[in-house]
Structures are given as C-alpha cells and as structure tokens.
Design a protein around this motif. Structure first.
Motif, PDB file in Angstrom:
ATOM      1  N   THR A  40      -4.579   2.596  -1.009  1.00  0.00           N
ATOM      2  CA  THR A  40      -3.696   2.683   0.159  1.00  0.00           C
ATOM      3  C   THR A  40      -3.262   1.282   0.600  1.00  0.00           C
ATOM      4  OG1 THR A  40      -4.988   4.613   0.861  1.00  0.00           O
ATOM      5  CG2 THR A  40      -3.422   3.721   2.450  1.00  0.00           C
ATOM      6  N   GLN A  41      -4.221   0.333   0.597  1.00  0.00           N
ATOM      7  CA  GLN A  41      -3.896  -1.037   1.018  1.00  0.00           C
ATOM      8  C   GLN A  41      -2.888  -1.679   0.065  1.00  0.00           C
ATOM      9  OE1 GLN A  41      -5.251  -2.817   3.970  1.00  0.00           O
ATOM     10  NE2 GLN A  41      -3.302  -3.776   3.402  1.00  0.00           N
ATOM     11  N   GLN A  42      -3.066  -1.467  -1.235  1.00  0.00           N
ATOM     12  CA  GLN A  42      -2.132  -2.035  -2.223  1.00  0.00           C
ATOM     13  C   GLN A  42      -0.729  -1.451  -2.038  1.00  0.00           C
ATOM     14  OE1 GLN A  42      -4.605  -0.974  -5.645  1.00  0.00           O
ATOM     15  NE2 GLN A  42      -4.649  -3.123  -6.281  1.00  0.00           N
ATOM     16  N   VAL A  43      -0.655  -0.147  -1.802  1.00  0.00           N
ATOM     17  CA  VAL A  43       0.647   0.503  -1.582  1.00  0.00           C
ATOM     18  C   VAL A  43       1.285  -0.043  -0.306  1.00  0.00           C
ATOM     19  CG1 VAL A  43       1.822   2.700  -1.112  1.00  0.00           C
ATOM     20  CG2 VAL A  43       0.041   2.605  -2.869  1.00  0.00           C
ATOM     21  N   LYS A  44       0.479  -0.154   0.758  1.00  0.00           N
ATOM     22  CA  LYS A  44       0.989  -0.664   2.040  1.00  0.00           C
ATOM     23  C   LYS A  44       1.548  -2.088   1.868  1.00  0.00           C
ATOM     24  CE  LYS A  44       0.953  -0.704   6.773  1.00  0.00           C
ATOM     25  NZ  LYS A  44       1.623  -1.974   7.001  1.00  0.00           N
ATOM     26  N   ASP A  45       0.803  -2.941   1.146  1.00  0.00           N
ATOM     27  CA  ASP A  45       1.265  -4.318   0.915  1.00  0.00           C
ATOM     28  C   ASP A  45       2.579  -4.339   0.139  1.00  0.00           C
ATOM     29  OD1 ASP A  45      -0.996  -5.172   2.213  1.00  0.00           O
ATOM     30  OD2 ASP A  45      -2.099  -5.713   0.374  1.00  0.00           O
ATOM     31  N   ALA A  46       2.680  -3.485  -0.895  1.00  0.00           N
ATOM     32  CA  ALA A  46       3.899  -3.427  -1.720  1.00  0.00           C
ATOM     33  C   ALA A  46       5.092  -2.939  -0.900  1.00  0.00           C
ATOM     34  CB  ALA A  46       3.673  -2.515  -2.926  1.00  0.00           C
ATOM     35  N   VAL A  47       4.851  -1.947  -0.045  1.00  0.00           N
ATOM     36  CA  VAL A  47       5.919  -1.405   0.817  1.00  0.00           C
ATOM     37  C   VAL A  47       6.412  -2.491   1.781  1.00  0.00           C
ATOM     38  CG1 VAL A  47       6.385   0.233   2.702  1.00  0.00           C
ATOM     39  CG2 VAL A  47       5.224   1.021   0.634  1.00  0.00           C
ATOM     40  N   ASP A  48       5.477  -3.200   2.413  1.00  0.00           N
ATOM     41  CA  ASP A  48       5.856  -4.255   3.370  1.00  0.00           C
ATOM     42  C   ASP A  48       6.653  -5.368   2.685  1.00  0.00           C
ATOM     43  OD1 ASP A  48       4.667  -2.892   5.429  1.00  0.00           O
ATOM     44  OD2 ASP A  48       2.844  -4.113   5.476  1.00  0.00           O
ATOM     45  N   VAL A 159      11.281 -14.016   5.195  1.00  0.00           N
ATOM     46  CA  VAL A 159      11.391 -13.326   6.485  1.00  0.00           C
ATOM     47  C   VAL A 159       9.986 -13.209   7.070  1.00  0.00           C
ATOM     48  CG1 VAL A 159      12.049 -11.164   7.624  1.00  0.00           C
ATOM     49  CG2 VAL A 159      13.405 -12.009   5.714  1.00  0.00           C
ATOM     50  N   SER A 160       9.855 -13.391   8.368  1.00  0.00           N
ATOM     51  CA  SER A 160       8.528 -13.320   8.992  1.00  0.00           C
ATOM     52  C   SER A 160       8.082 -11.871   9.183  1.00  0.00           C
ATOM     53  CB  SER A 160       8.546 -14.017  10.352  1.00  0.00           C
ATOM     54  OG  SER A 160       9.325 -13.261  11.272  1.00  0.00           O
ATOM     55  N   ALA A 161       6.770 -11.688   9.187  1.00  0.00           N
ATOM     56  CA  ALA A 161       6.200 -10.356   9.425  1.00  0.00           C
ATOM     57  C   ALA A 161       6.635  -9.829  10.792  1.00  0.00           C
ATOM     58  CB  ALA A 161       4.687 -10.410   9.320  1.00  0.00           C
ATOM     59  N   ALA A 162       6.817 -10.740  11.731  1.00  0.00           N
ATOM     60  CA  ALA A 162       7.236 -10.339  13.093  1.00  0.00           C
ATOM     61  C   ALA A 162       8.618  -9.698  13.077  1.00  0.00           C
ATOM     62  CB  ALA A 162       7.236 -11.561  14.001  1.00  0.00           C
ATOM     63  N   GLU A 163       9.486 -10.197  12.195  1.00  0.00           N
ATOM     64  CA  GLU A 163      10.839  -9.633  12.093  1.00  0.00           C
ATOM     65  C   GLU A 163      10.791  -8.198  11.573  1.00  0.00           C
ATOM     66  OE1 GLU A 163      15.128 -10.838  10.097  1.00  0.00           O
ATOM     67  OE2 GLU A 163      13.638 -12.424  10.395  1.00  0.00           O
ATOM     68  N   LYS A 168      10.844  -2.255  12.586  1.00  0.00           N
ATOM     69  CA  LYS A 168      10.138  -0.962  12.653  1.00  0.00           C
ATOM     70  C   LYS A 168      10.153  -0.412  14.080  1.00  0.00           C
ATOM     71  CE  LYS A 168       6.104  -0.898  10.325  1.00  0.00           C
ATOM     72  NZ  LYS A 168       4.875  -1.468   9.697  1.00  0.00           N
ATOM     73  N   ALA A 169       9.913  -1.296  15.034  1.00  0.00           N
ATOM     74  CA  ALA A 169       9.861  -0.873  16.441  1.00  0.00           C
ATOM     75  C   ALA A 169      11.203  -0.329  16.927  1.00  0.00           C
ATOM     76  CB  ALA A 169       9.416  -2.039  17.316  1.00  0.00           C
ATOM     77  N   ALA A 170      12.288  -0.807  16.302  1.00  0.00           N
ATOM     78  CA  ALA A 170      13.632  -0.373  16.720  1.00  0.00           C
ATOM     79  C   ALA A 170      14.021   0.995  16.140  1.00  0.00           C
ATOM     80  CB  ALA A 170      14.657  -1.417  16.296  1.00  0.00           C
TER      81      ALA A 170
END
Length: 589
Positions: A40-48, A159-163, A168-170
C-alpha cells in the motif's frame, strides 16, 4: 497514528487503506513469469509522484487525460494520480476502432494519453495525427522512441508536496473524476460524466453485499475502463482486498489456480466457457466416473439457493465431495463469490455453480448509474435465480406504468453526457429519474428481472411483440451456438442468424465422422444443418408460438469489434449485422 480519513472522493481509498488495512500486496501483476507485488505504501508513493509530475507538466484541474491500456497496476496508479491533482481520466477500451479513438480525443479535448504497449501506441498515434492540443503520448511498457510514463513521475521534485495537498484539498465530492465513453450500438459514443460522489455512493451502497475483507484476494480481468470493474476496484482497495491482475483473458484459468482468489467479477460468457470445458472433460470420462459426473451435474441443475429438501441436500453433500470439489479447485479453491454482470446470466449456470458452493451474484447496472442498481446477495434469503436481485441500499427503482421501462434515482446517477445536455435531458427527467432503456419487472415486489432492451423489442407483421434477448440467451445455452441474433421486425415470423461455436462444432463433426475442408463448407453439410434444426426446436419449446424461431441461417464468421458488428462491451450492433446480411435475410423471408 493519524485519524482514519473519510472516503468522500474516489482517491481517498488509498490513504484509507494505508491507515486501516496496510497490505504487502495491495496490487500485483505477473512479470517475467513471477507475481510481483506492491505494498500500500509503495502504491501511495507512486501515485503521489505521478500527481506531482502531472502538476510539474502544467496539467491543471479538469484537464482530460486518456488511459488506453489493458488491466495492470500502472492503470490504477495513473488513475489515482490523475484524480488527486484534479484532472479527469478518460479511460478507453483497448479494442475500439481508430475512428472512435479520434472522436473521443477530439470531443474530450484530451491533453495527455497513456497507453500500455507498442500495438496500442501505434493505433493511438495514428488516431491523433490531425488533432491539436495533445501534449504527448506516454507508454507503460518501455518502447524505443516513445516517452515512458515514468518520465512524468521523475519530475516530482519540481513541485512541493504542499502544492499537491492544496490541489487535493480543492477537490470536492461534486467534482468530475472521470468521463467514460459508452460504446453504444448506434451512432457516436457518449461521454458519461461521473463525479467522485457518484462512484463513492455506489461503492457504499454495494459494500455490505460483497463478502470480502482485508484477508482476501481478488483477480481482476474485466476491463478497468468499464465502470463495473472500476467501482469494484474502489471497493476492493477501501476494504483492504489485494488486487491481482490477470495476464490476459486467455490466461485467466491459469491465474485463478495461481492466485487462488476469494472473489472476481466476470461476464456470463466466461462462466459459460468454464462450464462448457468442465462438461467436455466429463464427456471424456468412462464407466462409473462418467456416470457419477453426470449424476452430479443433473443434481446441480436442480439446485435452488432458497432451499431444497433434506434428501436433495444429502445427495448434494456427496456430489460436493466427489465431483464439485474439482470445480472449486479449478477456480483456485478459495472463491467465496463471483460477481456477474454486463449481460443476462443463464439460470443453469447460477444453479450448477451454486450447487458447487460457488455463489454467483448476478447484478445489473449501467455506466450512467456508476454502475450497480441491483444485485443478488450472498445470503440465500435475498437471492433469486433468474433475477438480478433486489436494488442495493439508497437506490430507488420503479417500473414505468406506460411501457415497463426500468427507472432509477440515486446519488449514483451520472452528472450527464459530456457536451450533450439535450441527450442528458432525454434520459434524466425533471424528477431526477434516469430512464435505463431496459424493460423489466419486480418479482414478489422485491427482485428485479430484466426482460429486454426497450429499443431492441420489435413487432411482427401480425402485431405480436418479440423480446429478442430472451430468445437469444436461451439459444446460447447450446454448446454449439456462440452468437445469435433474432430478427423479424415487420415480418410474418421470427428468425435467427446463428454463428456456431466452431471448436465445439468441429469436435461434433469429428465424433460423427462428417467430412469437410472449411468452416463454410462444414455449416452446409446436411447432418450439421439437421443438428441445428434439432437444437433450435429444443429451445423453441420455452416460448409462445409467435416467439418461436421458424427459420435460421448459419454464418461462417464470428461477429467482432473489428468487423464493426460488436460494441467494445461485445453487445450486438443490430443495424450493422442486418445490413451485412441483407441477402441472407431476404432468403429467409
């Protein structure tokens, strides 16, 4: 540990799984002969990383990105990556025509295209030749001279993680998450706009009825570009079910034995093929073994999920020990449920697999409804063979008094057809009821039964209405019939165009010493013609006099997507088939 996030948008499922059910094999595929898993962590990292790479490439909210690929982990990773930075995925069948690709790319104003392999790259590249605005075609496979999709992810540091978090928040539940073009049996494909809320609400409605948990595996082989497998993927990931992608349709039987899944989704035709293969092996047996096999099969065909006698159950227990255990082994040995949809399931398949302790949960829905409207439950008291089960939670269903059309209203109903408000208004009325185009009835006021497509029913010159799908599905119970289309609109009687199941027919000819050199010659042999007459007469007994097939013709070639006679979902394009066989039809009448 941080709080478990709520699932309000489709991409929330990954963070949810990571917090609640982190898996070592979230996604898996067979590469170079071995199953390779991603946690799950590897998939999450790849998606991000893919989301960040898209932002770095100037992709903005609501930009369209096409996915043209067979099922594989990259498909899901790309799709989730597209979703969580606010773009809209446009998944497409790998089997549609170049003209359809071109139409969709233009209408959807696609910015980027992701393809799986060289063959699809060549087709897609040809389709984009005259289209402006496409920034690039990327491939999942490493191909010479073609951009690899990792080139997008490799730019994640720009691109920063914050961006990304701000992007996502929008995104709200009301935002579009996909546009799925329905193949349609007439005219150009229509883009169905589905929001995050549409698919999340459908997953939520279905979740209580799919008996899976975070200890289970699913085998995925139905196209991910279709909403049916895609919604189930949302359900699987949210419930912590590991998803293994089959190598191909041809390898499904091998992959079932290797993966030993607990659940998978299928279309009835695949189950028919499995059943036919098992029966063919039974015919090869001799003596007592053969007698026992067909005794068990006959017993299975009398099975009723809603209850049978104690004597029947005692016999079935024996059949399960000596015969049906081998059926379960052929499916990997762990299958709890098979979810069937996309076309009508023959009741005999639901009975015989049910007898073998393999519950087939037949359901019903459309792309426009995200998709599930009704499904037969795993528990016997909410399951009726021959129907598609009761509507799922929070889905309203009613039958139109005027013509028997099935209407539905729920949070799962699409936003509309992309760029076609007039077509949207034709199917969603002022009260929010979606008109499915299917004719049906509620059995016992609870179980939905589909009887036909509204547009496919026809009237004979004698004024009698005929529902062709009912007759076609019955005829296809014959192992010798692969495809069939019932005709007779405005004619004196109903007839049928039949495409034989050529592997089975060749075997039948071999057993009966019938000589031939080509398939075209084989289907003209008097004994073959007599056999099909007999088959048609056998199934005619199930219908009223005016519905019965009075004449039929055998065709020497399968209808296909390539010939333009089938849609990407393998539905018949009736007008095309009629046009292509005009002379034969005139001969019949």
């Amino acid at each position: 540990m941080s709080a478990i996030p709520q699932i309000t948008r489709a991409f929330d499922i990954l963070a949810y799984q990571l917090q609640k059910y982190p898996q070592t094999d979230c996604l898996a595929a067979k590469i170079n002969g071995a199953w390779q898993t991603q946690s799950t962590q590897q998939v999450k990292d790849a998606v991000d990383k893919f989301s960040l790479g898209l932002l770095a490439n100037g992709i903005k909210k609501n930009d369209k990105i096409a996915l043209v690929s067979f099922n594989r982990p990259e498909w899901i990773i790309a799709d989730l990556g597209i979703q969580q930075m606010g773009a809209v995925s446009v998944p497409m069948y790998p089997t549609i025509t170049e003209e359809d690709y071109r139409y969709i790319f233009k209408e959807a104003e696609v910015k980027l295209i992701l393809v799986s392999d060289e063959k699809l790259y060549n087709r897609v590249s040809a389709a984009t030749a005259q289209i402006e605005g496409i920034q690039g075609i990327y491939s999942f496979d490493h191909l010479t001279g073609v951009k690899h999709w990792s080139e997008i992810s490799d730019q994640y540091k720009a691109v920063s993680a914050a961006e990304l978090e701000a992007s996502k928040a929008a995104i709200t539940s009301k935002d579009l998450f996909t546009i799925i073009y329905t193949s349609g049996t007439t005219g150009n494909p229509k883009g169905v706009m589905l929001t995050h809320h549409n698919i999340v609400s459908n997953y939520t409605s279905c979740q209580p009825y799919v008996p899976v948990n975070n200890q289970h595996r699913a085998l995925s082989f139905l196209p991910l570009c279709h909403i049916y497998e895609r919604m189930l993927s949302v359900l699987y990931i949210a419930e912590g079910v590991s998803i293994y992608y089959a190598e191909s349709i041809e390898k499904v039987a091998d992959n079932l034995r290797e993966v030993k899944p607990h659940v998978f989704a299928t279309v009835p035709r695949l189950l028919e093929k499995v059943y036919d293969k098992i029966v063919a092996k039974g015919r090869e047996l001799t003596g007592v073994k053969k007698s026992l096999f067909f005794w068990a099969l006959e017993l299975g065909l009398k099975y009723d999920v809603r209850g049978t006698s104690a004597w029947y159950n005692a016999q079935l227990a024996i059949a399960n020990k000596i015969i049906f255990n081998k059926w379960r082994e052929a499916l990997g040995g762990n299958v709890i449920a098979i979810v069937s949809g996309g076309a009508a399931l023959q009741p005999r398949l639901a009975r015989v697999f049910g007898a073998a302790n393999i519950r087939v949960m037949e359901g019903y829905g459309l792309t426009e409804t995200s998709p599930v409207i009704a499904v037969n439950r795993h528990n016997p008291e909410d399951h009726m063979i021959g129907t598609v089960g009761p509507p799922v939670d929070d889905i309203e269903v009613k039958i139109a008094e005027s013509d028997g059309e099935i209407l539905t209203r729920s949070a799962s109903v699409m936003k509309g057809y992309y760029k076609h408000p007039e077509q949207t208004a034709e199917v969603i009325d002022a009260d929010g009821w979606f008109h499915t185009g299917d004719i049906g009835e509620l059995v016992e006021g609870k179980y939905l039964r589909i009887t036909d497509r509204k547009k496919e029913m026809f009237k004979t010159s004698g004024g009698k209405y005929i529902a062709p799908q009912l007759i076609e599905n019955k005829l296809k119970e014959s192992v010798l019939i692969e495809q069939v289309m019932v005709i007779g609109d405005g004619r004196k009687f109903a007839s049928a165009l039949i495409v034989p199941s050529f592997p089975d027919l060749r075997e039948w000819c071999r057993l009966h010493n019938i000589p031939y050199t080509t398939d075209a010659e084989m289907i003209k042999h008097p004994e073959v013609l007599a056999k099909y007459d007999k088959e048609v007469k056998k199934y005619n007994e199930h219908f009223a006099q005016w519905e019965q097939i009075k004449r039929h013709e055998l065709l020497s070639k399968l209808w296909s997507i390539e010939s333009g006679e089938l849609t990407a979902k393998l539905s018949l394009k009736r007008k095309v088939i009629l046009q292509n066989n005009q002379e034969l039809i005139e001969k019949i009448y």
